[in-house]
Design a protein around this motif. Structure first.
Motif, PDB file in Angstrom:
ATOM      1  N   SER A 277       0.834  -1.199   0.000  1.00 26.65           N
ATOM      2  CA  SER A 277       0.000   0.000   0.000  1.00 26.65           C
ATOM      3  C   SER A 277       0.868   1.248   0.000  1.00 26.65           C
ATOM      4  N   CYS A 278       0.222   2.394  -0.094  1.00 33.12           N
ATOM      5  CA  CYS A 278       0.935   3.662  -0.172  1.00 33.12           C
ATOM      6  C   CYS A 278       1.415   4.101   1.221  1.00 33.12           C
ATOM      7  N   ALA A 279       2.446   4.943   1.226  1.00 36.01           N
ATOM      8  CA  ALA A 279       2.979   5.466   2.485  1.00 36.01           C
ATOM      9  C   ALA A 279       2.110   6.575   3.069  1.00 36.01           C
ATOM     10  N   ASP A 280       1.107   7.013   2.353  1.00 33.30           N
ATOM     11  CA  ASP A 280       0.247   8.121   2.792  1.00 33.30           C
ATOM     12  C   ASP A 280      -0.232   7.897   4.234  1.00 33.30           C
ATOM     13  N   SER A 281      -0.036   8.919   5.071  1.00 30.22           N
ATOM     14  CA  SER A 281      -0.350   8.775   6.506  1.00 30.22           C
ATOM     15  C   SER A 281      -1.838   8.605   6.766  1.00 30.22           C
TER      16      SER A 281
ATOM     17  N   CYS B 293      -4.435   9.985  -3.998  1.00 37.34           N
ATOM     18  CA  CYS B 293      -3.019   9.603  -3.868  1.00 37.34           C
ATOM     19  C   CYS B 293      -2.116  10.689  -4.486  1.00 37.34           C
ATOM     20  N   GLY B 294      -1.239  11.240  -3.665  1.00 37.81           N
ATOM     21  CA  GLY B 294      -0.366  12.318  -4.124  1.00 37.81           C
ATOM     22  C   GLY B 294       0.641  11.860  -5.169  1.00 37.81           C
ATOM     23  N   ALA B 295       1.153  10.657  -5.018  1.00 39.64           N
ATOM     24  CA  ALA B 295       2.153  10.148  -5.976  1.00 39.64           C
ATOM     25  C   ALA B 295       1.524   9.986  -7.357  1.00 39.64           C
TER      26      ALA B 295
ATOM     27  N   GLY C  66      -4.379   0.650  -3.532  1.00 39.98           N
ATOM     28  CA  GLY C  66      -4.232   2.073  -3.794  1.00 39.98           C
ATOM     29  C   GLY C  66      -5.179   2.847  -2.887  1.00 39.98           C
ATOM     30  N   HIS C  67      -5.201   4.155  -3.010  1.00 38.99           N
ATOM     31  CA  HIS C  67      -6.149   4.924  -2.202  1.00 38.99           C
ATOM     32  C   HIS C  67      -6.549   6.199  -2.937  1.00 38.99           C
ATOM     33  N   THR C  68      -7.697   6.708  -2.592  1.00 43.11           N
ATOM     34  CA  THR C  68      -8.186   7.950  -3.208  1.00 43.11           C
ATOM     35  C   THR C  68      -7.264   9.114  -2.824  1.00 43.11           C
TER      36      THR C  68
ATOM     37  N   ALA D 176       5.428   5.004  -1.476  1.00 41.17           N
ATOM     38  CA  ALA D 176       4.629   6.006  -2.178  1.00 41.17           C
ATOM     39  C   ALA D 176       4.110   5.450  -3.504  1.00 41.17           C
ATOM     40  N   GLY D 177       2.804   5.569  -3.711  1.00 48.90           N
ATOM     41  CA  GLY D 177       2.196   5.114  -4.959  1.00 48.90           C
ATOM     42  C   GLY D 177       2.030   3.604  -5.069  1.00 48.90           C
ATOM     43  N   ASN D 178       2.243   2.883  -3.949  1.00 50.72           N
ATOM     44  CA  ASN D 178       2.113   1.404  -3.935  1.00 50.72           C
ATOM     45  C   ASN D 178       2.661   0.741  -5.199  1.00 50.72           C
TER      46      ASN D 178
HETATM   47 ZN    ZN Z   1      -0.667   7.610  -2.091  1.00 49.36          ZN
END
Ligand code: ZN
Length: 243
Positions: A74-78, A131-133, A127-129, A99-101
């Protein structure tokens, strides 16, 4: 110790079953593992988390080893904290966050360890909504340092979505690329890993996609890759250069 002795020593350790001794695994099927994740996410959404004795679990896993039941890339997004999302604790999930899985060498090797040595029956690429990457790549944002290399695996997903949606503006493409990037990471994993392909083909491992919605906490399940049969026919192996 000289460095060039290390590979030979590792091989001896593997053969002796010491350094990377295989675990029996969690003793549940891929579908049971998936069901457990779904139930955990339902508890997270309902804000009815399980009461846990983390100290006891920590002690037990330190003495008996780990038997996680799912690999989550998964992504590193907190805003996407994996154990919380699935209402799990110590020793339950084998989590790879980047980041960006994306699935490059390190991520695929980590997943292989979970699948092959820990006998984990399920792998989820999540993934997630927002997503900055993914957004940065879609918008062609200027990025520096190691970030261009990091996000390079997202580019094919953007290209594919642009091709099938030529009239969309950039912002409208982001949600489509978030999903396409999940499929891309599954494709990259399968392409680089004969180990994962063999375990999927043998029914020992299921690989599914998912998208975490950061607004309501729900995980949207995408199922197996729509062209999984084709992915299992890859004959390629690990990338020659670490990337
Ligand atoms: Zn992300």
């Amino acid at each position: 110790m000289r460095l060039h002795f290390l590979p030979a020593l590792l091989l001896v350790a593997v053969m002796a079953g010491t350094a990377f001794a295989g675990s029996q695994g969690p003793g549940i099927s891929p579908d049971q593992a998936l069901q457990r994740l779904k139930e955990g996410n339902a508890r997270f959404v309902a804000e009815t988390p399980t009461e846990r004795n983390l100290s006891a679990k920590r002690l037990a896993t330190s003495q008996n080893g780990q038997t996680p039941y799912a690999i989550i890339l998964s992504c590193a997004d907190s805003r996407a904290p994996v154990e919380l999302i699935f209402d799990e604790g110590v020793g339950d999930l084998f989590v790879i966050r980047v980041a960006g899985n994306v699935a490059a060498t390190d991520e695929v090797g980590t997943a292989e360890y979970g699948a092959d040595h820990l006998n984990v029956p399920l792998m989820v690429v999540m993934g997630h909504t927002q997503c900055g990457a993914v957004t940065a790549v879609v918008q062609g944002a200027e990025v520096h340092g190691s970030i261009p290399m990091l996000v390079a695996p997202i580019v094919p997903a953007v290209t594919a979505v642009e091709k099938s949606n030529p009239k969309h503006d950039r912002a409208a493409l982001v949600p489509k690329v978030i999903e396409a990037n999940v499929w891309q990471a599954i494709d990259d994993t399968m392409r680089q890993s004969p180990i994962i392909r063999a375990r999927v083909a043998a029914g020992k491992l299921k690989v599914v996609g998912a998208i975490y919605h950061i607004d309501d906490g729900k995980v949207e399940w995408l199922g197996e890759h729509p062209m999984q049969a084709r992915l299992l026919n890859y004959t390629s192996g690990p990338a020659k250069v670490r990337r």
